[in-house]
Write a protein that holds these residues in place. Structure first.
Motif, PDB file in Angstrom:
ATOM      1  N   LEU A 183      43.778  30.901  35.308  1.00 34.33           N
ATOM      2  CA  LEU A 183      43.162  32.179  34.333  1.00 34.33           C
ATOM      3  C   LEU A 183      41.773  31.446  33.937  1.00 34.33           C
ATOM      4  O   LEU A 183      41.663  30.564  33.349  1.00 34.33           O
ATOM      5  CB  LEU A 183      43.841  32.542  33.421  1.00 34.33           C
ATOM      6  N   GLY A 184      40.574  32.095  33.847  1.00 29.09           N
ATOM      7  CA  GLY A 184      39.537  32.023  33.085  1.00 29.09           C
ATOM      8  C   GLY A 184      38.358  31.426  33.993  1.00 29.09           C
ATOM      9  O   GLY A 184      38.491  31.114  34.927  1.00 29.09           O
ATOM     10  N   GLU A 185      37.266  31.421  33.099  1.00 24.72           N
ATOM     11  CA  GLU A 185      36.025  30.752  33.494  1.00 24.72           C
ATOM     12  C   GLU A 185      35.712  29.499  32.738  1.00 24.72           C
ATOM     13  O   GLU A 185      35.308  29.540  31.587  1.00 24.72           O
ATOM     14  CB  GLU A 185      34.888  31.797  33.397  1.00 24.72           C
ATOM     15  N   TYR A 280      34.106  30.584  49.197  1.00 17.03           N
ATOM     16  CA  TYR A 280      33.855  31.775  49.890  1.00 17.03           C
ATOM     17  C   TYR A 280      35.098  32.608  50.052  1.00 17.03           C
ATOM     18  O   TYR A 280      35.845  32.334  51.356  1.00 17.03           O
ATOM     19  CB  TYR A 280      33.120  31.554  51.110  1.00 17.03           C
ATOM     20  N   VAL A 281      35.460  33.635  49.283  1.00 15.99           N
ATOM     21  CA  VAL A 281      36.447  34.531  49.482  1.00 15.99           C
ATOM     22  C   VAL A 281      36.339  35.345  50.796  1.00 15.99           C
ATOM     23  O   VAL A 281      35.228  36.122  50.687  1.00 15.99           O
ATOM     24  CB  VAL A 281      37.054  35.275  48.411  1.00 15.99           C
ATOM     25  N   LEU A 282      36.948  35.444  51.839  1.00 19.10           N
ATOM     26  CA  LEU A 282      36.651  36.313  52.899  1.00 19.10           C
ATOM     27  C   LEU A 282      37.234  37.645  53.033  1.00 19.10           C
ATOM     28  O   LEU A 282      38.608  37.580  52.588  1.00 19.10           O
ATOM     29  CB  LEU A 282      37.174  35.634  54.356  1.00 19.10           C
ATOM     30  N   TYR A 312      41.015  36.273  51.713  1.00 20.33           N
ATOM     31  CA  TYR A 312      41.456  37.197  50.500  1.00 20.33           C
ATOM     32  C   TYR A 312      43.037  37.167  50.199  1.00 20.33           C
ATOM     33  O   TYR A 312      43.748  37.511  51.341  1.00 20.33           O
ATOM     34  CB  TYR A 312      40.921  38.489  50.801  1.00 20.33           C
ATOM     35  N   ASN A 313      43.586  37.117  49.173  1.00 21.54           N
ATOM     36  CA  ASN A 313      44.883  37.244  48.993  1.00 21.54           C
ATOM     37  C   ASN A 313      45.072  38.814  48.168  1.00 21.54           C
ATOM     38  O   ASN A 313      44.356  38.833  47.198  1.00 21.54           O
ATOM     39  CB  ASN A 313      45.506  36.122  47.869  1.00 21.54           C
ATOM     40  N   PRO A 314      45.815  39.579  48.820  1.00 22.63           N
ATOM     41  CA  PRO A 314      45.859  41.021  48.380  1.00 22.63           C
ATOM     42  C   PRO A 314      46.255  41.055  46.704  1.00 22.63           C
ATOM     43  O   PRO A 314      47.184  40.541  46.225  1.00 22.63           O
ATOM     44  CB  PRO A 314      46.995  41.609  49.117  1.00 22.63           C
TER      45      PRO A 314
HETATM   46  N1  SAH Z   1      36.573  31.636  37.285  1.00 27.03           N
HETATM   47  C1  SAH Z   1      36.711  30.367  37.991  1.00 27.03           C
HETATM   48  C2  SAH Z   1      38.028  29.901  38.311  1.00 27.03           C
HETATM   49  C3  SAH Z   1      38.945  30.739  39.244  1.00 27.03           C
HETATM   50  S1  SAH Z   1      39.029  29.899  40.558  1.00 27.03           S
HETATM   51  C4  SAH Z   1      35.759  30.719  39.405  1.00 27.03           C
HETATM   52  O1  SAH Z   1      35.452  31.855  39.642  1.00 27.03           O
HETATM   53  O2  SAH Z   1      35.767  29.758  40.059  1.00 27.03           O
HETATM   54  C5  SAH Z   1      39.759  30.859  41.729  1.00 27.03           C
HETATM   55  C6  SAH Z   1      39.231  31.133  42.865  1.00 27.03           C
HETATM   56  O3  SAH Z   1      39.936  31.997  43.769  1.00 27.03           O
HETATM   57  C7  SAH Z   1      37.886  31.545  42.813  1.00 27.03           C
HETATM   58  O4  SAH Z   1      37.023  31.136  43.951  1.00 27.03           O
HETATM   59  C8  SAH Z   1      37.910  32.942  42.806  1.00 27.03           C
HETATM   60  O5  SAH Z   1      37.022  33.685  43.489  1.00 27.03           O
HETATM   61  C9  SAH Z   1      39.074  33.058  43.966  1.00 27.03           C
HETATM   62  N2  SAH Z   1      39.719  34.407  44.112  1.00 27.03           N
HETATM   63  C10 SAH Z   1      39.773  35.217  43.102  1.00 27.03           C
HETATM   64  N3  SAH Z   1      40.518  36.220  43.660  1.00 27.03           N
HETATM   65  C11 SAH Z   1      41.014  36.076  44.882  1.00 27.03           C
HETATM   66  C12 SAH Z   1      41.672  36.776  45.951  1.00 27.03           C
HETATM   67  N4  SAH Z   1      42.249  37.965  45.497  1.00 27.03           N
HETATM   68  N5  SAH Z   1      41.921  36.249  46.819  1.00 27.03           N
HETATM   69  C13 SAH Z   1      41.499  34.606  47.159  1.00 27.03           C
HETATM   70  N6  SAH Z   1      40.605  34.091  46.332  1.00 27.03           N
HETATM   71  C14 SAH Z   1      40.633  34.780  44.953  1.00 27.03           C
END
Ligand code: SAH
Length: 364
Positions: A183-185, A280-282, A312-314
């Motif tokens: 969680l978080g940035e 890179y989330v696909l 991508y994870n749903p």
């Molecule tokens: N806030 C930070 C840390 C989160 S890391 C960041 O954005 O990098 C979590 C990683 O999973 C990030 O690259 C994020 O974009 C990715 N992510 C977020 N939602 C996702 C999803 N539904 N499916 C796959 N990856 C996802």
């Protein structure tokens, strides 16, 4: 320093919150030595306290049997800084998700990811912990569950280090890697993240190269991180090869154009000598076209980098779809043909809702 409006908003929100009680967890031997001396105790008790906190995982100072009884009674109420376990679930692939309750009642998620040695590599098993850095997240990326629940506050140093000790104790195995991808940035909480990195390295004993910080990119903060000359891995959530598409997925990208982000990443490589990983989330039909792969390759040419493709994870709130395997592999192949170092990261822990982007502060 020019902060983005969002970054300064979060900073002031955190400043308004009362100072988190400084905790012993996360402190170095030197800091702990100073602390014990304030009570008139001999210096060597600092090292003892360090061993009990980090190696024995003591949760209350009153349990440190090598300390004199009277002093133990005096400091018994001072928190070590450990969280309490609220919920634990194990996925079929042995990934464990934890919900941890903090001293103020907030709940965060942590994930323990064991792996059992890849063929050809050392057969030693690894244990990776995915730590949270904030309660919730203010970035609100469209495809990520964490942002849907809003943002509460930054985590303190001890609340980050605690997550690693918790997983280490539960698995009864030393943690080999830590990824700041919960969680978080992290770069909206740079001070505590840096302090936690230092402690994980020096107190918990995890090599800097086994620590990865993932960020969506906050203006100026990648450059600031570079000034610390750490050997950690920086991962940047790119998710799109151009500004228009990136803005659509990541609201904060509007105030921080992709060109500026990549320029800071190049500086990071120059200053630290470490390559940057791009995540890179696909998303099917959104950013997974062959043209996107070519555009990405063009942008990253000549860059010391590694691309991590994350199918991508749903999550419930949005109806993005994961591309099929052929489509994912085609994207990967184009990047490889373009001489870009790339790997596909199939997330672990999917059915425990513990995979990338599925984390939120609940067990529902
Ligand atoms: N806030 C930070 C840390 C989160 S890391 C960041 O954005 O990098 C979590 C990683 O999973 C990030 O690259 C994020 O974009 C990715 N992510 C977020 N939602 C996702 C999803 N539904 N499916 C796959 N990856 C996802």
């Amino acid at each position: 320093m020019s902060a983005t409006p969002l970054a300064s908003q979060v900073d002031s929100l955190n400043a308004k919150k009362s100072e988190l009680t400084p905790s012993l967890l996360g402190a170095s031997v030197a800091e702990l030595t100073t602390w014990v001396q304030q009570y008139g105790q001999p210096a060597y008790r600092g090292k003892q306290l360090h061993d009990w906190i980090y190696d024995k995982g003591v949760r209350s100072l009153s349990d440190i049997s090598v300390f004199p009884k009277s002093w133990r009674a005096e400091v018994a109420e001072i928190p070590v800084g450990r969280s309490t376990l609220h919920y634990r679930s194990v996925a079929r692939d042995h990934t464990v998700k934890y919900l941890l309750q903090l001293a103020d009642g907030q709940i965060i998620e942590t994930v323990g990811i064991p792996s059992f040695g890849v063929k050809g590599e050392s057969s030693k098993s690894r244990l990776t912990v995915c730590v949270s850095t904030q309660v919730g997240c203010p970035m609100a990326c469209d495809f990520c569950a964490t942002g849907k629940g809003g943002y509460k506050r930054n985590l303190a140093r001890h609340e980050i280090v605690d997550q690693v000790l918790t997983v280490q104790e539960d698995f009864q195995q030393r943690v080999s890697n830590v990824v700041f991808m919960g969680l978080g940035e992290p770069l909206l909480n740079t001070e505590n993240v840096l302090a936690a990195l230092k402690s994980l390295n020096q107190d918990v004993g995890i090599g800097q190269r086994s620590l990865t910080v993932s960020t969506v990119g906050i203006r100026d903060r990648i450059r600031e991180l570079a000034q610390h000359h750490l050997q950690i891995t920086l991962a940047v959530s790119l998710h799109a090869p151009n500004q228009a598409l990136r803005e659509q997925l990541i609201p904060s990208a509007r105030a921080y154009p992709i060109e500026d982000l990549l320029a800071e990443c190049r500086e990071y490589v120059e200053i630290t000598g470490r390559r940057v990983t791009f995540e890179y989330v696909l998303l099917a039909g959104v950013n997974d076209f062959p043209e996107h792969a070519l555009e990405l390759a063009k942008r990253l040419r000549g860059f010391q980098t590694h691309v991590n493709l994350i199918p991508y994870n749903p999550i419930q709130e949005v109806d993005y779809k994961r591309p099929n395997r052929d489509r994912i592999e085609a994207f990967d192949k184009i990047l490889k043909e373009q001489q870009i170092a790339v790997s596909i990261r199939y997330s672990r822990g999917l059915e425990a809702d513990a995979a990338c982007g599925q984390l939120r502060a609940s067990n529902s």
